[in-house]
Design a protein around this motif. Sequence first.
Motif, PDB file in Angstrom:
ATOM      1  N   ARG A  38     -41.905 -50.044  35.658  1.00 46.89           N
ATOM      2  CA  ARG A  38     -41.487 -49.230  36.804  1.00 46.89           C
ATOM      3  C   ARG A  38     -42.291 -47.932  36.793  1.00 46.89           C
ATOM      4  N   PHE A  39     -42.653 -47.460  37.963  1.00 47.15           N
ATOM      5  CA  PHE A  39     -43.329 -46.168  38.097  1.00 47.15           C
ATOM      6  C   PHE A  39     -42.356 -45.236  38.809  1.00 47.15           C
ATOM      7  N   GLU A  87     -63.479 -40.570  13.244  1.00 43.40           N
ATOM      8  CA  GLU A  87     -62.978 -41.781  13.879  1.00 43.40           C
ATOM      9  C   GLU A  87     -61.831 -41.408  14.813  1.00 43.40           C
ATOM     10  N   SER A  88     -61.967 -41.803  16.075  1.00 41.73           N
ATOM     11  CA  SER A  88     -60.963 -41.437  17.065  1.00 41.73           C
ATOM     12  C   SER A  88     -59.627 -42.100  16.765  1.00 41.73           C
ATOM     13  N   SER A  89     -58.574 -41.307  16.841  1.00 41.44           N
ATOM     14  CA  SER A  89     -57.227 -41.836  16.607  1.00 41.44           C
ATOM     15  C   SER A  89     -56.520 -42.153  17.914  1.00 41.44           C
ATOM     16  N   GLY A  90     -57.247 -42.030  19.042  1.00 40.99           N
ATOM     17  CA  GLY A  90     -56.657 -42.317  20.343  1.00 40.99           C
ATOM     18  C   GLY A  90     -56.163 -41.056  21.021  1.00 40.99           C
ATOM     19  N   LEU A  91     -56.431 -40.936  22.299  1.00 40.80           N
ATOM     20  CA  LEU A  91     -56.025 -39.754  23.050  1.00 40.80           C
ATOM     21  C   LEU A  91     -54.533 -39.796  23.359  1.00 40.80           C
ATOM     22  N   THR A  92     -53.935 -38.614  23.392  1.00 39.70           N
ATOM     23  CA  THR A  92     -52.496 -38.532  23.653  1.00 39.70           C
ATOM     24  C   THR A  92     -52.223 -37.492  24.739  1.00 39.70           C
ATOM     25  N   VAL A  93     -51.062 -37.645  25.353  1.00 45.39           N
ATOM     26  CA  VAL A  93     -50.569 -36.683  26.341  1.00 45.39           C
ATOM     27  C   VAL A  93     -49.146 -36.323  25.939  1.00 45.39           C
ATOM     28  N   GLU A  94     -48.946 -35.052  25.641  1.00 43.74           N
ATOM     29  CA  GLU A  94     -47.638 -34.582  25.189  1.00 43.74           C
ATOM     30  C   GLU A  94     -47.117 -35.415  24.017  1.00 43.74           C
ATOM     31  N   GLY A  95     -48.043 -35.774  23.125  1.00 44.19           N
ATOM     32  CA  GLY A  95     -47.665 -36.465  21.889  1.00 44.19           C
ATOM     33  C   GLY A  95     -47.547 -37.970  21.983  1.00 44.19           C
ATOM     34  N   VAL A  96     -47.783 -38.567  23.160  1.00 49.52           N
ATOM     35  CA  VAL A  96     -47.697 -40.020  23.294  1.00 49.52           C
ATOM     36  C   VAL A  96     -49.041 -40.550  23.780  1.00 49.52           C
ATOM     37  N   PRO A  97     -49.386 -41.805  23.451  1.00 47.35           N
ATOM     38  CA  PRO A  97     -50.645 -42.383  23.935  1.00 47.35           C
ATOM     39  C   PRO A  97     -50.725 -42.361  25.452  1.00 47.35           C
ATOM     40  N   VAL A  98     -51.948 -42.289  25.978  1.00 46.00           N
ATOM     41  CA  VAL A  98     -52.116 -42.137  27.424  1.00 46.00           C
ATOM     42  C   VAL A  98     -51.498 -43.292  28.204  1.00 46.00           C
ATOM     43  N   ASP A  99     -51.611 -44.515  27.670  1.00 42.90           N
ATOM     44  CA  ASP A  99     -51.037 -45.645  28.405  1.00 42.90           C
ATOM     45  C   ASP A  99     -49.516 -45.549  28.443  1.00 42.90           C
ATOM     46  N   TYR A 101     -47.832 -42.772  28.405  1.00 41.10           N
ATOM     47  CA  TYR A 101     -47.469 -41.695  29.329  1.00 41.10           C
ATOM     48  C   TYR A 101     -47.393 -42.232  30.753  1.00 41.10           C
ATOM     49  N   LEU A 102     -48.341 -43.109  31.113  1.00 45.04           N
ATOM     50  CA  LEU A 102     -48.321 -43.697  32.453  1.00 45.04           C
ATOM     51  C   LEU A 102     -47.149 -44.661  32.617  1.00 45.04           C
ATOM     52  N   TRP A 293     -52.989 -35.639  36.651  1.00 47.64           N
ATOM     53  CA  TRP A 293     -53.468 -36.813  37.386  1.00 47.64           C
ATOM     54  C   TRP A 293     -52.323 -37.782  37.679  1.00 47.64           C
ATOM     55  N   MET A 294     -51.459 -38.022  36.688  1.00 45.13           N
ATOM     56  CA  MET A 294     -50.349 -38.947  36.901  1.00 45.13           C
ATOM     57  C   MET A 294     -49.338 -38.384  37.905  1.00 45.13           C
ATOM     58  N   HIS A 295     -49.126 -37.064  37.889  1.00 45.13           N
ATOM     59  CA  HIS A 295     -48.254 -36.460  38.902  1.00 45.13           C
ATOM     60  C   HIS A 295     -48.889 -36.593  40.281  1.00 45.13           C
ATOM     61  N   PHE A 296     -50.201 -36.447  40.322  1.00 46.27           N
ATOM     62  CA  PHE A 296     -50.901 -36.635  41.588  1.00 46.27           C
ATOM     63  C   PHE A 296     -50.731 -38.075  42.086  1.00 46.27           C
ATOM     64  N   CYS A 297     -50.834 -39.039  41.166  1.00 44.84           N
ATOM     65  CA  CYS A 297     -50.650 -40.445  41.546  1.00 44.84           C
ATOM     66  C   CYS A 297     -49.240 -40.690  42.093  1.00 44.84           C
TER      67      CYS A 297
END
Length: 375
Positions: A38-39, A87-99, A101-102, A293-297
């Motif tokens: 759900r979005f 070595e990249s540990s993966g990008l996060t947004v507010e402490g959670v992975p980007v996927d 967060y979406l 960006w996600m708020h814009f979406c």
Amino acid sequence: MATRYWVVSLPVQSSSSTLWSRLQESISKNSFDTPLYRFNTPDLRVGTLDSLLALSDDLTKSNNFVEGVSHKIRRQIEELERVAGVESSGLTVEGVPVDSYLTRFAWDEAKYPTMSPLREIVDGIHVQVAKIEDDLKVRVAEYSNVRSQLNVINRKQSGSLAVRDLSNLVKPEDIVISEHLVTLLAVVPKYSQKDWLENYETMTTYVVPRSSKKLHEDNEYALFTVTLFGRVADNFKTSAREKGFQIRDFEYSPEAQENRKTELERLVQDQESLRSSLLQWCYTSYGEVFSSWMHFCAVRTFAESILRYGLPPNFLAAVLAPSMKSEKKVRSILEGLCDSRNSGYWKSEDESGAMAGLGGDADTHPYVSFTINFI
């Protein structure tokens, strides 16, 4: 983690819960490998139809700008991590992975009050992201400037004898400086060393016999000293050049050598400090831009759904991540959940191309749909 998602909204005929159950069931039966979420778009302030239409014209352009800044910061992070060997540990947004967060998106009411006009929210996001992009340009330019200075020094230290810095190759005992005598440094082609040794004493008068000594050799050249009277130095340089030997301008200075060493150490420290601070800034700023960006979406989904389905707002928004081979099947499922008359109308318009570009992607469907690319 998927890097490409669809954000869609479907018109609700009876209830959102019923439509959601039908969507889950259809995806599970016909495309079980497609993640579905759900979005959660909030009830935003609609405003007038004219303002909504005017906003719709800018939505795609603004989305491309915010998405572009997000990708720009991500690429900068990848470059900095590569240079540092991290070595990249993966990008996060507010402490959670980007996927996550979406797929678990929740509207930030404190940052973007839902009672604000849609134009105000969109413009606010655009201004915030533009400031971050400007800051990125300044920080990257500062970091790149230090890297360029270091590259120039490294090229001077690692290039051929014809161009490199000679200060770390020459010792005090190699240089004779007196009232009448000077020592010159000659760069001799590697395979012309015998010719140099046989001829340097006769290139001009007043050359000290047997004064030439080889200091260093690389893949192309050898570095020799030669001592002679200062008053014939210019004549010697001309004669050496005519025979294919290069006389390098060099003045031995322990102070200058120490200053160059200190400057190199400072630049190395500055580069590491700037790289580290830029990387941390990018991590933080990527999260801010991605959240915006996600708020814009969410605003885009809401606005396009109103324009597509009318008032009052009654739609179901969802996020899907179909594989390439499942896309056609998932499109068919989504179309089947729309009103059949609406579906036929949009299909015919799509075939004629008349509706291409109504606030959505190039492909038109009987429902709102646009794509989010993380990469």
